[in-house]
Design a protein around this motif. Structure first.
Motif, PDB file in Angstrom:
ATOM      1  N   ALA A 169       1.612  11.498  -8.225  1.00  0.00           N
ATOM      2  CA  ALA A 169       0.288  11.947  -7.776  1.00  0.00           C
ATOM      3  C   ALA A 169      -0.719  10.802  -7.841  1.00  0.00           C
ATOM      4  O   ALA A 169      -1.519  10.602  -6.909  1.00  0.00           O
ATOM      5  CB  ALA A 169      -0.180  13.118  -8.635  1.00  0.00           C
ATOM      6  N   TYR A 170      -0.689  10.042  -8.922  1.00  0.00           N
ATOM      7  CA  TYR A 170      -1.586   8.891  -9.065  1.00  0.00           C
ATOM      8  C   TYR A 170      -1.335   7.869  -7.961  1.00  0.00           C
ATOM      9  O   TYR A 170      -2.277   7.292  -7.393  1.00  0.00           O
ATOM     10  CB  TYR A 170      -1.382   8.243 -10.434  1.00  0.00           C
ATOM     11  CG  TYR A 170      -2.079   6.914 -10.597  1.00  0.00           C
ATOM     12  CD1 TYR A 170      -3.452   6.841 -10.803  1.00  0.00           C
ATOM     13  CD2 TYR A 170      -1.351   5.722 -10.520  1.00  0.00           C
ATOM     14  CE1 TYR A 170      -4.093   5.619 -10.937  1.00  0.00           C
ATOM     15  CE2 TYR A 170      -1.986   4.495 -10.656  1.00  0.00           C
ATOM     16  CZ  TYR A 170      -3.356   4.449 -10.862  1.00  0.00           C
ATOM     17  OH  TYR A 170      -3.988   3.241 -10.986  1.00  0.00           O
ATOM     18  N   MET A 171      -0.061   7.630  -7.638  1.00  0.00           N
ATOM     19  CA  MET A 171       0.297   6.675  -6.597  1.00  0.00           C
ATOM     20  C   MET A 171      -0.291   7.088  -5.250  1.00  0.00           C
ATOM     21  O   MET A 171      -0.841   6.253  -4.513  1.00  0.00           O
ATOM     22  CB  MET A 171       1.810   6.557  -6.490  1.00  0.00           C
ATOM     23  CG  MET A 171       2.293   5.607  -5.406  1.00  0.00           C
ATOM     24  SD  MET A 171       4.088   5.656  -5.221  1.00  0.00           S
ATOM     25  CE  MET A 171       4.305   7.311  -4.533  1.00  0.00           C
ATOM     26  N   TYR A 172      -0.185   8.373  -4.908  1.00  0.00           N
ATOM     27  CA  TYR A 172      -0.728   8.847  -3.642  1.00  0.00           C
ATOM     28  C   TYR A 172      -2.248   8.682  -3.588  1.00  0.00           C
ATOM     29  O   TYR A 172      -2.818   8.329  -2.547  1.00  0.00           O
ATOM     30  CB  TYR A 172      -0.348  10.311  -3.420  1.00  0.00           C
ATOM     31  CG  TYR A 172       1.027  10.507  -2.842  1.00  0.00           C
ATOM     32  CD1 TYR A 172       1.353  10.006  -1.582  1.00  0.00           C
ATOM     33  CD2 TYR A 172       2.013  11.183  -3.553  1.00  0.00           C
ATOM     34  CE1 TYR A 172       2.616  10.180  -1.050  1.00  0.00           C
ATOM     35  CE2 TYR A 172       3.280  11.366  -3.020  1.00  0.00           C
ATOM     36  CZ  TYR A 172       3.579  10.862  -1.767  1.00  0.00           C
ATOM     37  OH  TYR A 172       4.835  11.033  -1.246  1.00  0.00           O
ATOM     38  N   ILE A 173      -2.908   8.942  -4.712  1.00  0.00           N
ATOM     39  CA  ILE A 173      -4.365   8.769  -4.761  1.00  0.00           C
ATOM     40  C   ILE A 173      -4.735   7.305  -4.534  1.00  0.00           C
ATOM     41  O   ILE A 173      -5.654   6.977  -3.772  1.00  0.00           O
ATOM     42  CB  ILE A 173      -4.918   9.255  -6.121  1.00  0.00           C
ATOM     43  CG1 ILE A 173      -4.741  10.773  -6.245  1.00  0.00           C
ATOM     44  CG2 ILE A 173      -6.396   8.875  -6.265  1.00  0.00           C
ATOM     45  CD1 ILE A 173      -5.072  11.310  -7.618  1.00  0.00           C
TER      46      ILE A 173
END
Length: 265
Positions: free
Chosen positions: A99-103
């Motif tokens: 999720a952090y990577m996508y953000i």
């Protein structure tokens, strides 16, 4: 340094190494998953044209399938030596990092491109006009549906895998490693293969249920074949861990992990 202290250090390093391998391959699979490749073209064979759900399908796969088998087999190894608790920890942590990577990717693709960067990359290797910023955004910016579907499918798949692995471990004891590893993967990926496509392209997209069933079936066939082919690698990994930790220590860890998983079932 005492023998026990040395073993504890080796045990901690093994867990960190396996978690790093798990996390790295999961993140890479998410990043490269936007590319679709032809399995038949890779093997130099004619299109499969499999008759499924009223149409004929070829093996066109997401490039993410290259790394996901490593995630599956690493998950089984962690489960074998560190139990359900160890797998769940790294699975939840990986979901958070995905999720952090996508953000971070969305933030990066929103940055205005430098003019000189656009100019020096205005043509591709064949001399055709190219918008490098548009290409960058098209490759790295995946839809919200894909992100949500991927994370949900990943967590469901991992929870099912660890649960079934522990259930089989209770019934097979220390024998039949191939059965609990392959069996848990085949069942968990049956669910995972359809969940991610259903959420990403049916709930958030415009695919029909027939299209979801078609593509999900192709993905599962591939994952099932790879899971079976990778079984020998699992035995090699167990052999290397026995050599690294000492066979007696490794077997003790596996028994303790199994006992802890049984009480948690």
């Amino acid at each position: 340094m005492s023998t026990n202290s040395t073993f504890e250090q080796k045990k901690q390093f093994l867990f960190l190494f396996l978690c790093g391998l798990f996390l790295t391959n999961a993140l890479i699979a998410e990043i490269i998953g936007v590319k679709i490749f032809s399995v038949e073209a890779l093997l130099g064979t004619a299109p499969a044209q499999l008759p499924l759900f009223g149409t004929k399908l070829d093996f066109n796969m997401s490039a993410g399938v290259v790394n996901w088998p490593v995630v599956f087999i690493t998950s089984d190894i962690i489960n074998e030596y560190f139990g359900k608790k160890g797998v769940r920890r790294i699975s939840y942590l990986t979901a958070i990092f995905i999720a952090y990577m996508y953000i971070a990717i969305y933030a990066t693709t929103s940055l205005p491109p430098a003019q000189f960067w656009l100019e020096v990359n205005s043509k591709d290797s064949l001399g055709n006009a190219m918008n490098i910023d548009g290409a960058f955004n098209a490759i790295f910016r995946q839809g919200l549906g894909i992100m949500i579907g991927s994370i949900i499918a990943f967590l469901i798949g991992q929870i099912l895998d660890v649960t079934i692995f522990s259930w089989l471990r209770r019934r097979t004891g220390s024998k039949h490693i191939w059965l609990r590893a392959t069996g848990s993967t085949l069942f968990s990926q049956l669910i995972d293969s359809f969940v991610v496509i259903f959420i990403a392209f049916y709930v958030f997209g415009n695919w029909s249920m027939t299209q979801v069933a078609q593509v999900g079936s192709i993905n599962y066939i591939y994952k099932g074949v790879v899971a079976l082919l990778m079984t020998p690698i699992l035995y090699v990994a167990h052999y290397l861990i026995d050599q690294y930790l000492g066979k007696e220590n490794a077997h003790q860890m596996a028994n303790e992990a199994a006992a802890a998983s049984f009480t948690a079932v």
